[in-house]
Motif scaffolding. Structure first.
Motif, PDB file in Angstrom:
ATOM      1  N   GLY A 105      48.910  40.599  34.022  1.00 42.12           N
ATOM      2  CA  GLY A 105      48.409  41.805  33.365  1.00 42.12           C
ATOM      3  C   GLY A 105      46.930  41.685  33.029  1.00 42.12           C
ATOM      4  N   LEU A 106      46.547  40.520  32.504  1.00 41.71           N
ATOM      5  CA  LEU A 106      45.125  40.321  32.209  1.00 41.71           C
ATOM      6  C   LEU A 106      44.303  40.377  33.489  1.00 41.71           C
ATOM      7  CD1 LEU A 106      45.240  37.422  29.592  1.00 41.71           C
ATOM      8  CD2 LEU A 106      44.850  39.837  29.168  1.00 41.71           C
ATOM      9  N   ALA A 107      44.848  39.775  34.564  1.00 45.96           N
ATOM     10  CA  ALA A 107      44.130  39.797  35.839  1.00 45.96           C
ATOM     11  C   ALA A 107      43.932  41.234  36.305  1.00 45.96           C
ATOM     12  CB  ALA A 107      44.909  39.002  36.891  1.00 45.96           C
ATOM     13  N   ASN A 108      44.976  42.046  36.179  1.00 46.53           N
ATOM     14  CA  ASN A 108      44.866  43.432  36.604  1.00 46.53           C
ATOM     15  C   ASN A 108      43.821  44.186  35.800  1.00 46.53           C
ATOM     16  OD1 ASN A 108      46.605  44.756  38.688  1.00 46.53           O
ATOM     17  ND2 ASN A 108      48.072  43.374  37.773  1.00 46.53           N
ATOM     18  N   TRP A 109      43.830  43.965  34.497  1.00 52.05           N
ATOM     19  CA  TRP A 109      42.849  44.663  33.669  1.00 52.05           C
ATOM     20  C   TRP A 109      41.430  44.192  33.971  1.00 52.05           C
ATOM     21  CZ3 TRP A 109      41.594  48.415  30.362  1.00 52.05           C
ATOM     22  CH2 TRP A 109      42.614  49.193  29.826  1.00 52.05           C
ATOM     23  N   MET A 110      41.258  42.854  33.981  1.00 53.74           N
ATOM     24  CA  MET A 110      39.888  42.333  33.883  1.00 53.74           C
ATOM     25  C   MET A 110      39.212  42.067  35.219  1.00 53.74           C
ATOM     26  SD  MET A 110      39.675  42.664  30.780  1.00 53.74           S
ATOM     27  CE  MET A 110      37.947  42.277  30.789  1.00 53.74           C
ATOM     28  N   ILE A 111      39.967  41.592  36.233  1.00 52.83           N
ATOM     29  CA  ILE A 111      39.285  41.126  37.444  1.00 52.83           C
ATOM     30  C   ILE A 111      38.492  42.246  38.115  1.00 52.83           C
ATOM     31  CG2 ILE A 111      39.657  40.267  39.798  1.00 52.83           C
ATOM     32  CD1 ILE A 111      41.714  38.349  38.643  1.00 52.83           C
ATOM     33  N   PRO A 112      39.078  43.446  38.333  1.00 57.02           N
ATOM     34  CA  PRO A 112      38.257  44.482  38.976  1.00 57.02           C
ATOM     35  C   PRO A 112      36.995  44.792  38.170  1.00 57.02           C
ATOM     36  CG  PRO A 112      40.557  45.114  39.034  1.00 57.02           C
ATOM     37  CD  PRO A 112      40.468  43.903  38.151  1.00 57.02           C
ATOM     38  N   MET A 113      37.114  44.808  36.837  1.00 55.43           N
ATOM     39  CA  MET A 113      35.927  45.110  36.031  1.00 55.43           C
ATOM     40  C   MET A 113      34.916  43.976  36.087  1.00 55.43           C
ATOM     41  SD  MET A 113      37.251  47.293  32.824  1.00 55.43           S
ATOM     42  CE  MET A 113      38.362  46.226  31.934  1.00 55.43           C
ATOM     43  N   MET A 114      35.424  42.739  36.138  1.00 56.96           N
ATOM     44  CA  MET A 114      34.507  41.597  36.118  1.00 56.96           C
ATOM     45  C   MET A 114      33.731  41.452  37.416  1.00 56.96           C
ATOM     46  SD  MET A 114      36.652  38.627  34.234  1.00 56.96           S
ATOM     47  CE  MET A 114      36.523  38.366  32.465  1.00 56.96           C
ATOM     48  N   ILE A 115      34.332  41.855  38.546  1.00 57.01           N
ATOM     49  CA  ILE A 115      33.638  41.670  39.812  1.00 57.01           C
ATOM     50  C   ILE A 115      33.068  42.981  40.338  1.00 57.01           C
ATOM     51  CG2 ILE A 115      35.041  39.669  40.443  1.00 57.01           C
ATOM     52  CD1 ILE A 115      36.564  41.519  42.368  1.00 57.01           C
ATOM     53  N   GLY A 116      33.216  44.055  39.575  1.00 54.26           N
ATOM     54  CA  GLY A 116      32.637  45.332  39.992  1.00 54.26           C
ATOM     55  C   GLY A 116      33.382  46.004  41.120  1.00 54.26           C
ATOM     56  N   ALA A 117      34.707  45.979  41.063  1.00 49.85           N
ATOM     57  CA  ALA A 117      35.513  46.672  42.071  1.00 49.85           C
ATOM     58  C   ALA A 117      36.101  47.934  41.448  1.00 49.85           C
ATOM     59  CB  ALA A 117      36.635  45.759  42.565  1.00 49.85           C
ATOM     60  N   PRO A 118      36.395  48.958  42.255  1.00 49.33           N
ATOM     61  CA  PRO A 118      36.942  50.191  41.696  1.00 49.33           C
ATOM     62  C   PRO A 118      38.387  50.042  41.261  1.00 49.33           C
ATOM     63  CG  PRO A 118      36.883  50.319  44.073  1.00 49.33           C
ATOM     64  CD  PRO A 118      36.197  49.047  43.712  1.00 49.33           C
ATOM     65  N   ASP A 119      39.094  49.123  41.833  1.00 49.11           N
ATOM     66  CA  ASP A 119      40.512  48.912  41.528  1.00 49.11           C
ATOM     67  C   ASP A 119      40.900  47.606  42.209  1.00 49.11           C
ATOM     68  OD1 ASP A 119      43.427  49.180  41.283  1.00 49.11           O
ATOM     69  OD2 ASP A 119      43.015  51.268  40.808  1.00 49.11           O
ATOM     70  N   MET A 120      42.199  47.271  42.147  1.00 46.86           N
ATOM     71  CA  MET A 120      42.661  46.135  42.940  1.00 46.86           C
ATOM     72  C   MET A 120      42.606  46.542  44.415  1.00 46.86           C
ATOM     73  SD  MET A 120      43.416  43.741  40.777  1.00 46.86           S
ATOM     74  CE  MET A 120      44.634  42.568  41.361  1.00 46.86           C
ATOM     75  N   ALA A 121      42.638  45.526  45.302  1.00 45.32           N
ATOM     76  CA  ALA A 121      42.452  45.819  46.720  1.00 45.32           C
ATOM     77  C   ALA A 121      43.606  46.630  47.286  1.00 45.32           C
ATOM     78  CB  ALA A 121      42.293  44.515  47.502  1.00 45.32           C
ATOM     79  N   LEU A 122      44.827  46.367  46.832  1.00 46.99           N
ATOM     80  CA  LEU A 122      46.000  47.028  47.407  1.00 46.99           C
ATOM     81  C   LEU A 122      46.805  47.660  46.267  1.00 46.99           C
ATOM     82  CD1 LEU A 122      46.758  43.955  49.658  1.00 46.99           C
ATOM     83  CD2 LEU A 122      45.856  46.114  50.483  1.00 46.99           C
ATOM     84  N   PRO A 123      46.356  48.826  45.781  1.00 50.57           N
ATOM     85  CA  PRO A 123      46.888  49.366  44.528  1.00 50.57           C
ATOM     86  C   PRO A 123      48.364  49.741  44.572  1.00 50.57           C
ATOM     87  CG  PRO A 123      44.841  50.422  45.129  1.00 50.57           C
ATOM     88  CD  PRO A 123      45.288  49.652  46.312  1.00 50.57           C
ATOM     89  N   ARG A 124      48.855  50.210  45.710  1.00 51.30           N
ATOM     90  CA  ARG A 124      50.264  50.599  45.730  1.00 51.30           C
ATOM     91  C   ARG A 124      51.164  49.381  45.714  1.00 51.30           C
ATOM     92  NH1 ARG A 124      49.481  55.321  50.106  1.00 51.30           N
ATOM     93  NH2 ARG A 124      48.607  56.860  48.683  1.00 51.30           N
ATOM     94  N   MET A 125      50.737  48.330  46.425  1.00 52.49           N
ATOM     95  CA  MET A 125      51.512  47.095  46.366  1.00 52.49           C
ATOM     96  C   MET A 125      51.480  46.545  44.944  1.00 52.49           C
ATOM     97  SD  MET A 125      51.230  43.753  48.764  1.00 52.49           S
ATOM     98  CE  MET A 125      49.979  42.859  47.882  1.00 52.49           C
ATOM     99  N   ASN A 126      50.382  46.786  44.254  1.00 52.71           N
ATOM    100  CA  ASN A 126      50.248  46.367  42.869  1.00 52.71           C
ATOM    101  C   ASN A 126      51.350  46.997  42.027  1.00 52.71           C
ATOM    102  OD1 ASN A 126      48.960  44.988  40.864  1.00 52.71           O
ATOM    103  ND2 ASN A 126      47.355  46.513  40.538  1.00 52.71           N
ATOM    104  N   ASN A 127      51.550  48.283  42.225  1.00 56.71           N
ATOM    105  CA  ASN A 127      52.618  48.991  41.525  1.00 56.71           C
ATOM    106  C   ASN A 127      53.972  48.365  41.850  1.00 56.71           C
ATOM    107  OD1 ASN A 127      54.865  50.806  41.364  1.00 56.71           O
ATOM    108  ND2 ASN A 127      53.462  52.455  40.867  1.00 56.71           N
ATOM    109  N   LEU A 128      54.216  48.129  43.144  1.00 56.76           N
ATOM    110  CA  LEU A 128      55.506  47.557  43.543  1.00 56.76           C
ATOM    111  C   LEU A 128      55.699  46.190  42.903  1.00 56.76           C
ATOM    112  CD1 LEU A 128      58.046  47.778  45.289  1.00 56.76           C
ATOM    113  CD2 LEU A 128      56.785  46.721  47.146  1.00 56.76           C
ATOM    114  N   SER A 129      54.646  45.358  42.895  1.00 53.08           N
ATOM    115  CA  SER A 129      54.842  44.007  42.375  1.00 53.08           C
ATOM    116  C   SER A 129      55.123  44.043  40.882  1.00 53.08           C
ATOM    117  CB  SER A 129      53.677  43.077  42.705  1.00 53.08           C
ATOM    118  OG  SER A 129      52.471  43.647  42.358  1.00 53.08           O
ATOM    119  N   PHE A 130      54.641  45.060  40.160  1.00 51.32           N
ATOM    120  CA  PHE A 130      55.086  45.143  38.771  1.00 51.32           C
ATOM    121  C   PHE A 130      56.510  45.651  38.673  1.00 51.32           C
ATOM    122  CE2 PHE A 130      56.251  47.607  35.078  1.00 51.32           C
ATOM    123  CZ  PHE A 130      56.259  46.586  34.160  1.00 51.32           C
TER     124      PHE A 130
END
Lengths: 447, 294
Positions: A105-130
């Motif tokens: 959860g922390l990775a999801n919140w912080m990593i895109p903001m920390m590296i300047g990405a608009p979202d995670m690379a594969l957002p729908r898979m992100n939903n599935l993995s949760f």
């Protein structure tokens, strides 16, 4: 290089561009569908964190049963078989349901903001993995209520406890672990691809925040060892239900082989649960010391070497299984070697605070407690690493104390520190500092 | 890294498919778990079977819907080049995770062969293990007589396994030529080579079934005939499942090729199918060497 885009545009006109091409312009769905359909990394991070919190309380309730039973010698409250189910499911929930999803959860919140990405690379898979995770734990918890009770063989499910001597619910346990593994692997693939491919221009490798670095390594460990766990549970399943004898000497297998396969997963797994914690502490300590992190590059190298070593130390969990002496020595020395990069980290945190303008905000308090208490956990681990000494400590409460030091005052404290550190950023609301400090006092006093 | 490369971020819209997939996976796990327990207890499949079937249908429905959305979005040009890189990296890591899954079973094979069987036979300082537990047991590989006396015959490398090896290696070459055809925009070569690969994959699977029948009927080599049979069937079985998936993957690609999908620059799905196929080929080569030959 970018001429591809125009080719894609031409392809666009060949196909039926119905309403689908306008998808991107809709806002998020309302109500519950927002959470069920979401592709937003912050929403998914929130889901992970709430889920981990609920699981933490569930596993905590089981710990209460365990401690209540152990309040004085003799049978007190629960049956021995139920007690074993509680220890097993407490462990599984805390490892796979609380600590790992909380870090994800922390990775999801912080990593895109920390590296300047608009979202995670594969957002729908992100939903599935949760969303497969709550179902996995639903199955695990439901298995407590089937005939013959839930898993009662310890979270390490050693054969033959999990094969010859286990109940029918073992099948449900196996498939729920499969789902947890699928979830972790997909989450890890997402993290690694996000970091590798989605960094903003100028965000070079050695400029990445340490939380990002530690998660990159963690994700690699996850992808490497979760499939091995899947293999282990599969062999338990076939041994129990389909007559194979992987872990049965009568058919040429060996119960100790289970321990080798399990701990090949299990040891990297414990670093999966602590490396992101290192990243959090490396973020918080510099902030409240008003200094840059001491030895950034050495921190990165230390993380990488801890991860590398984690693959060659697994048998230190098995010193008493009668391995050849050279194997015991090899695993002993490799294990002790891990204290070098870990020591580098502790020294770097201390050196960061050295002559810093330290202010004792709540996240800093938890981080300081982490550094002291995790180091205790590390030292007790060093004692356990010494083979002849481990012969005495093996399977005693010393081991239980060791891993609760590193997991509760280590991983959990870092998670609490992270929550206090980032909650104002996420919500825009500051928590009551007095209550938070009381929380800290209660937690450190009664740890 | 140029500035323009990152101006075209693509963030996909919300989707109902993942939650459906989660529910489907839940049904599969509950169904399979119950089915296995029921089979173990009574020898008969109870209601678990139906839950499992519904779950599998739901997962197929989810995959068709999800991939359909993906294909439409890709062909309307929504996907950026960066997303293509993300897909490729994601697929590579997925294949790596599959490699590690097989590594667990290869690890079991090596451990049984190099450590547990010799030790049971008294190797090293394990003399008493042999004398006390099974004094008549002789260490050997393939383990045709287990310590508790189950006997079987070993599956040799010649015949079907060798033919299957040749088939898979050739199919890896044909899928590569299909890929080359796609990159050079030779559509005829692409579709023919792809079709040939699919046919070879199907022949492989057919021969694999023949081999299993041969093992069960003629050799007495079964899933439960000791650790040799265990590793043999789980390794070849999981490989066979992966070949099945890979073949289905290629069949879908074939129909997409016939519909005129994929361009020389934009063909992630095809590339992923081809990588997956090479991966199952490499796993088979390892299998052939360590399970059959050595």
């Amino acid at each position: 290089m970018n001429s591809v885009t125009s080719t894609q545009d031409t392809a666009a006109h060949e196909s039926d561009h119905g309403h689908d091409s306008h998808h991107a312009h809709h806002g998020p769905a309302k109500g519950i569908k927002r959470w069920l359909y979401t592709t937003n990394h912050k929403d998914i991070g929130t889901l992970y964190l709430w889920f981990a919190f609920i699981m933490f309380l569930t596993g905590g309730a089981m710990a209460m049963v365990i401690r209540a039973e152990l309040f004085q010698p003799g049978l007190q409250i629960v049956e021995p078989h139920f007690f074993n189910q509680m220890t097993t499911v407490h462990g599984l929930i805390m490892v796979f349901g609380a600590v790992m999803p909380a870090f994800t959860g922390l990775a999801n919140w912080m990593i895109p903001m920390m590296i300047g990405a608009p979202d995670m690379a594969l957002p729908r898979m992100n939903n599935l993995s949760f969303w497969i995770l709550p179902f996995a734990f639903l199955i695990l918890l439901a298995s407590l209520f089937v005939e013959g009770g839930g898993p009662a063989f310890g979270w390490t499910f050693y054969a033959p406890l999990s094969t010859t001597y286990s109940g029918d619910s073992t099948a449900l346990f196996v498939f729920s672990v499969h789902i947890m593994g699928i979830s972790s692997i997909m989450g890890a693939i997402n993290v690694i691809v996000t970091i590798w491919n989605m960094r903003a221009p100028g965000m070079t490798w050695l400029k990445m925040p340490l939380f990002v670095w530690t998660w990159l390594i963690t994700a690699f460990l996850l992808i490497a060892v979760m499939p091995v766990l899947a293999g282990a549970v599969t062999m338990v399943l076939t041994d129990k239900f389909f007559g194979t004898s992987f872990f049965d000497a009568a058919g040429g297998g060996d119960p100790v082989m289970f321990q080798h396969i399990f701990w090949f997963f299990g040891h990297p797994e414990v670093y999966i649960m602590i490396l992101p914690a290192f990243g959090i502490i490396s973020t918080i300590v510099p902030t409240f010391s008003r200094k840059k992190l001491f030895g950034y590059t050495s921190m990165v190298y230390a993380t990488v070497s801890i991860a590398g070593l984690s693959f060659v130390v697994w048998a230190h969990h098995m010193f008493t299984t009668g391995m050849p002496v050279y194997a015991e020595l090899f695993f002993m020395y490799c294990t002790m070697l891990i204290s070098v990069p870990t020591g580098v980290k502790v020294f770097n945190w201390v050196a960061t605070m050295w002559r810093g303008a330290i202010s004792y905000e709540v996240p800093m308090l938890f981080s300081l407690a982490f550094i002291v208490l995790f180091t205790f956990g590390g030292f007790s681990g060093l004692m356990l690493a010494i083979t002849p000494v481990d012969f005495q400590y093996h399977d005693t409460y010393f081991v239980v104390a060791h891993f609760h030091y590193v997991l509760v005052t280590g991983a959990i404290f870092s998670l609490i520190a992270a929550a206090y550190y980032w909650l104002p950023k996420w919500t825009g609301v500051m928590y009551d500092v007095g209550l938070a400090k009381l929380h800290f006092l209660v937690f450190t006093y009664f740890r | 890294m140029s500035q323009t490369e990152h101006t075209e971020y693509y963030v996909p819209a919300q989707s109902p498919w993942p939650i459906l997939g989660a529910i489907a996976l839940f049904l599969i796990a509950v169904g399979a778990g119950t089915l296995v327990a029921q089979l173990g207890k009574t020898g008969e499949a109870g209601w678990g079977k139906w839950v499992l079937i519904v779950g599998i249908i739901a997962v197929l429905f989810m995959m068709i819907g999800w991939f359909r959305d993906q294909v439409i979005e890709s062909r309307t040009g929504l996907h950026s080049q960066q997303l293509g890189v993300s897909y490729r990296q994601g697929m590579s890591w997925f294949i790596f995770s599959e490699v590690m899954f097989f590594a667990a079973f290869f690890g079991a094979l090596f451990y049984a062969r190099m450590i547990s069987v010799p030790w049971l036979g008294g190797a090293g300082n394990n003399e008493m293990t042999n004398v006390v537990l099974w004094p008549n047991f002789q260490a050997m590989w393939p383990l045709t007589t287990t310590p508790d006396g189950t006997t079987t015959q070993a599956m040799g490398p010649m015949g079907l396994p060798l033919i299957n090896t040749i088939i898979l290696v050739v199919s890896s070459v044909t899928v590569h030529f299909a890929h080359v055809g796609l990159e050079q925009n030779k559509r005829k070569q692409l579709s023919n080579m792809l079709l040939l690969t699919i046919v070879l994959g199907c022949i492989f699977l057919f021969l694999q079934v023949e081999e299993y029948i041969h093992a069960y009927r003629d050799l007495g080599l079964k899933l439960d005939s000791g650790v040799y049979g265990n590793t043999f069937f789980l390794l070849t079985g999981f490989h066979g499942m992966h070949v099945t998936l890979g073949t289905l993957f290629l069949i879908v690609m074939y129909f997409r090729v016939l519909k005129g999908h994929f361009t020389p620059d934009n063909h992630f799905a095809f590339q992923a199918a081809s990588w997956y196929w090479h991966f199952v080929d490499v796993v088979w080569l390892c299998l052939f060497v360590f399970v059959y030959v050595l």
